[in-house]
Design an enzyme around this catalytic site. Structure first.
Site, PDB file in Angstrom:
ATOM      1  CG  ASP A  11      -1.994  -1.070   1.149  1.00  0.00           C
ATOM      2  OD1 ASP A  11      -2.789  -1.039   0.193  1.00  0.00           O
ATOM      3  OD2 ASP A  11      -2.038  -1.941   2.033  1.00  0.00           O
ATOM      4  N   GLY A  12       1.949   1.231   0.770  1.00  0.00           N
ATOM      5  CA  GLY A  12       2.835   2.392   0.813  1.00  0.00           C
ATOM      6  C   GLY A  12       3.455   2.686  -0.535  1.00  0.00           C
ATOM      7  CB  ILE A  43      -2.249  -2.461   7.592  1.00  0.00           C
ATOM      8  CG1 ILE A  43      -3.553  -3.117   8.040  1.00  0.00           C
ATOM      9  CG2 ILE A  43      -1.405  -2.059   8.804  1.00  0.00           C
ATOM     10  CD1 ILE A  43      -4.408  -2.267   8.974  1.00  0.00           C
ATOM     11  CD  GLU A 266      12.643  15.635 -13.182  1.00  0.00           C
ATOM     12  OE1 GLU A 266      12.673  16.664 -13.878  1.00  0.00           O
ATOM     13  OE2 GLU A 266      11.608  15.228 -12.589  1.00  0.00           O
ATOM     14  CG  HIS A 317      21.697  23.802 -17.859  1.00  0.00           C
ATOM     15  ND1 HIS A 317      21.806  22.776 -18.785  1.00  0.00           N
ATOM     16  CD2 HIS A 317      21.118  24.846 -18.514  1.00  0.00           C
ATOM     17  CE1 HIS A 317      21.315  23.183 -19.952  1.00  0.00           C
ATOM     18  NE2 HIS A 317      20.909  24.434 -19.819  1.00  0.00           N
ATOM     19  CG  ASP A 325      16.692  29.140 -16.839  1.00  0.00           C
ATOM     20  OD1 ASP A 325      15.941  29.959 -17.394  1.00  0.00           O
ATOM     21  OD2 ASP A 325      16.969  28.034 -17.327  1.00  0.00           O
ATOM     22  NE  ARG A 376      22.002  28.115 -21.403  1.00  0.00           N
ATOM     23  CZ  ARG A 376      21.319  29.245 -21.349  1.00  0.00           C
ATOM     24  NH1 ARG A 376      21.376  29.999 -20.271  1.00  0.00           N
ATOM     25  NH2 ARG A 376      20.569  29.627 -22.361  1.00  0.00           N
TER      26      ARG A 376
END
Length: 519
Positions: A11-12, A43, A266, A317, A325, A376
Site C-alpha cells: 500500500d505504501g 494497513i 526524474e 547546467h 534562469d 551550459r
C-alpha cells in the site's frame, strides 16, 4: 532473455510518487512481461490506510493502461493467485497488476489486521499463539518433507530449461555470429577490446565548447562501440545534449532503439536506470537532467550507489553559469552533497579531454555510479588536460616551479579551471611559482597512493586556493586551514553568466588577490 519481471508492491508503494512515474511509462511502453503483485492489506505504519489513502487503485492502473486482476482471498487462495499469474503472462501488450487482498499478520490471533504488526516483530508469545492457531507444530526453520519434495523438483527443471536455452543459443550463434557476440557481451559485461580508443581527444587549438556539447560527442562516439549503451533525458534532451544520433526512440513498437524518452519523471528515470544496470552487466544506462533537478531523483541515485549499479548521470547546467534562469535552476550545494555520498563518483570536467576522461572512468567503474556535472556555457580547450589525468581524480595541468615547492597551488574544477589557469598566468608574470591543479573527482584522488597525492598537493605547501562555482563546504579538506576556498555559500541570482560570476567574486582578479594574501 525471454523472462518475465515480477514486482512486489504494498500500500505504501502505491502512495509514493515514483511508483506512478514508473507505472505510467511502463504502460506507455507496453511492457507486457512486467507483472506487479500488489499486497492489498489496507494497513500502513500509522494505521489503516483510510487515514490517508482512499483512491481506487484498480481504476487508476486501468487509466494508466495496465491490465488489472483482483484476487479477493490472498490469505490462502493459492490457486487463484496462480491462475492470475497465468492470465497476466498471456497479456502481451501491457503490464499487469494483480491486486491480492490479504490480512496483514494472517494467523496471529491478537495482532492480525492491525498496524502493530506492520513494522514490529510479533514477540515470542504471539509467535507461539500463531503457530498453534495455524496448526504448525514444527520447530523453527524446519522444512517439512512435502515442502522439500515440492521445492527440490525445481532444481532438475531449472537445469533442463537452462540446457535447452544454451542449446538454442549455440544454434543462434552459428547462424548469427555477430549478433550472438553482441548479446553475449551484454550478458557478461565484457567490454570490446580497445573501446576507449573511440573517445575523442582535443587540443587547445580546437574550438571551445560547453561540456554538455562535448558530452554528446563522447556519448555518440561510445554508442558506436558499446552496444549496451542506452539512455535519455527527463524531457530535456535538447538541453542536456543526450541524443544518440545513430539511433531512434525506444518505444513500444521500436524496442531495439536506444534513445529513451523518460518524460518529466526524474525519480522514475533514475529508478529505471538502476533496473537496467542491475539486469545485465553489459547494459550501460545513462540519464540526464539539469544538475539542480537531482533533488527530484536523489533517492534513486543513492540506491545506485548502495546497489553498486553502473548508472551514468549526465547532469548539465551545473552552476550559476547557466545564467538567467536564476536560483531555482542554479545548483549550489549539489557538488558537496554528492561528494558526501558513499560509492558514487562525482566528476566535473573542464573541457573536451576531461569530458572524455569522465566517460572513460564512468564506463570502467562497474560497481558504482558516476555523476558528470557539465556546463551550459562555452569553455576553452585548456593546455595540459588529459584523459589519463582525470583517471587520477586530480592532476597538475601547469607548473613553473621546481622541486615540488610552488609558492601557491591553484585548484579548479569544471568551468573554474579556466579561471585558475588564467590567474596562474598573471601570478607567473609577477615572478611567482604557481602550480595549477585540475580536481575533477575527489573520490578518485582519494584512492591514489600517498606518494601520488603528495606529488600533486605537497603537504609542505599550505598556500592553496580552490575555485569552484558552488558551496565551499568540504574544501577545507583540500586547501587546509591556511588555504582559501573561493565559491558560493548562498543561492544564486538571475543574470548573464559573465555578470553573475563578477557579482559573486569568482574571477581571475579574486583568485590572484587571494593567492597573494597566502604567499
Amino acid at each position: 532473455v525471454d523472462h518475465y519481471t515480477y514486482c512486489i508492491l504494498g500500500d505504501g508503494c502505491q502512495m509514493e510518487g515514483v511508483s506512478n512515474e514508473a507505472c505510467s511509462i511502463a504502460a506507455h511502453w507496453g511492457l507486457g512481461k512486467l507483472i506487479a503483485l500488489y499486497d492489498d492489506n489496507h494497513i500502513s505504519i500509522d494505521g489503516d490506510t483510510d487515514i490517508a489513502f482512499t483512491e481506487d487503485v484498480d481504476k487508476r492502473f486501468e487509466a494508466l493502461g495496465w491490465h488489472v486482476i483482483w484476487v479477493k482471498n490472498g490469505n490462502n487462495g493459492y490457486d487463484k493467485i496462480r491462475a492470475a499469474i497465468k492470465e497476466a503472462q498471456a497479456v502481451k501488450d501491457k503490464p499487469t497488476m494483480i491486486k491480492i487482498t490479504t490480512t496483514i499478520g494472517f494467523g496471529s490471533p491478537n495482532k492480525s489486521n492491525s498496524y502493530s504488526v506492520h513494522g514490529s516483530a510479533l514477540g515470542a508469545k504471539e509467535v507461539e499463539a500463531t503457530r498453534q492457531n495455524l496448526g504448525w507444530p514444527y520447530e523453527p526453520f524446519h522444512v517439512p518433507d512435502d515442502v522439500k519434495k515440492h521445492w527440490s523438483r525445481h532444481t532438475p527443471q531449472g537445469a533442463s530449461l537452462e540446457s535447452e536455452w544454451n542449446a538454442k543459443f549455440a544454434e543462434y550463434e552459428k547462424k548469427y555470429p555477430e549478433e550472438a557476440a553482441e548479446l553475449k557481451s551484454i550478458i557478461t559485461g565484457e567490454l570490446p577490446l580497445g573501446w576507449e580508443k573511440a573517445l575523442p581527444t582535443y587540443t587547445p587549438e580546437n574550438p571551445g565548447d560547453a561540456t554538455r556539447n562535448l558530452s554528446q560527442q563522447n556519448l555518440n562516439a561510445l554508442a558506436k562501440v558499446l552496444p549496451g549503451l542506452l539512455g535519455g533525458s527527463a524531457d530535456l534532451a535538447s538541453s542536456n545534449m543526450t541524443l544518440l544520433k545513430s539511433s531512434g526512440d525506444f518505444q513500444k513498437n521500436t524496442p531495439e532503439e536506444r534513445n529513451v524518452r523518460f518524460g518529466v519523471r526524474e525519480h522514475g528515470m533514475g529508478a529505471i536506470c538502476n533496473g537496467i544496470a542491475l539486469h545485465s552487466p553489459g547494459l550501460i544506462p545513462y540519464c540526464a537532467t539539469f544538475f539542480v533537478f537531482t533533488d527530484y531523483m536523489r533517492a534513486a541515485m543513492r540506491i545506485s550507489a548502495l546497489c553498486e549499479a553502473r548508472v551514468i548521470y549526465v547532469m548539465t547546467h551545473d552552476s550559476i553559469g547557466l545564467g538567467e534562469d536564476g536560483p531555482t535552476h542554479q545548483p549550489i550545494e549539489h557538488l558537496a552533497s554528492f561528494r558526501a555520498m558513499p560509492n558514487i563518483l562525482m566528476l566535473r570536467p573542464a573541457d573536451g579531454n576531461e569530458t572524455a576522461g569522465a566517460y572513460k572512468v564512468a564506463v570502467q567503474n562497474l560497481k558504482r555510479p558516476s555523476v558528470l556535472a557539465l556546463s551550459r556555457q562555452k569553455l576553452p580547450q585548456l593546455p595540459g588536460t588529459s584523459i589519463e589525468g582525470v583517471e587520477k581524480g586530480g592532476y597538475v595541468i601547469s607548473d613553473n616551479s621546481s622541486g615540488n615547492k610552488p609558492d601557491v597551488i591553484l585548484i579548479g574544477t569544471g568551468s573554474e579551471l579556466e579561471i585558475a589557469a588564467k590567474a596562474g598566468e598573471v601570478l607567473r608574470k609577477e615572478g611567482k611559482g604557481v602550480r595549477v591543479v585540475s580536481f575533477v573527482s575527489w573520490e578518485l584522488f582519494d584512492e591514489q597512493s600517498k606518494e601520488y597525492k603528495e606529488s600533486v598537493l605537497p603537504s609542505s605547501v599550505t598556500a592553496r586556493v580552490s575555485i569552484e562555482a558552488g558551496s565551499t563546504f568540504g574544501w577545507g579538506k583540500i586547501v587546509g586551514s591556511k588555504g582559501k576556498a573561493i565559491g558560493i555559500d548562498r543561492f544564486g541570482a538571475s543574470a548573464p553568466a559573465g555578470k553573475i560570476y563578477e557579482e559573486f567574486g569568482i574571477t581571475v582578479e579574486a583568485v590572484v588577490a587571494a593567492a597573494k594574501e597566502l604567499i
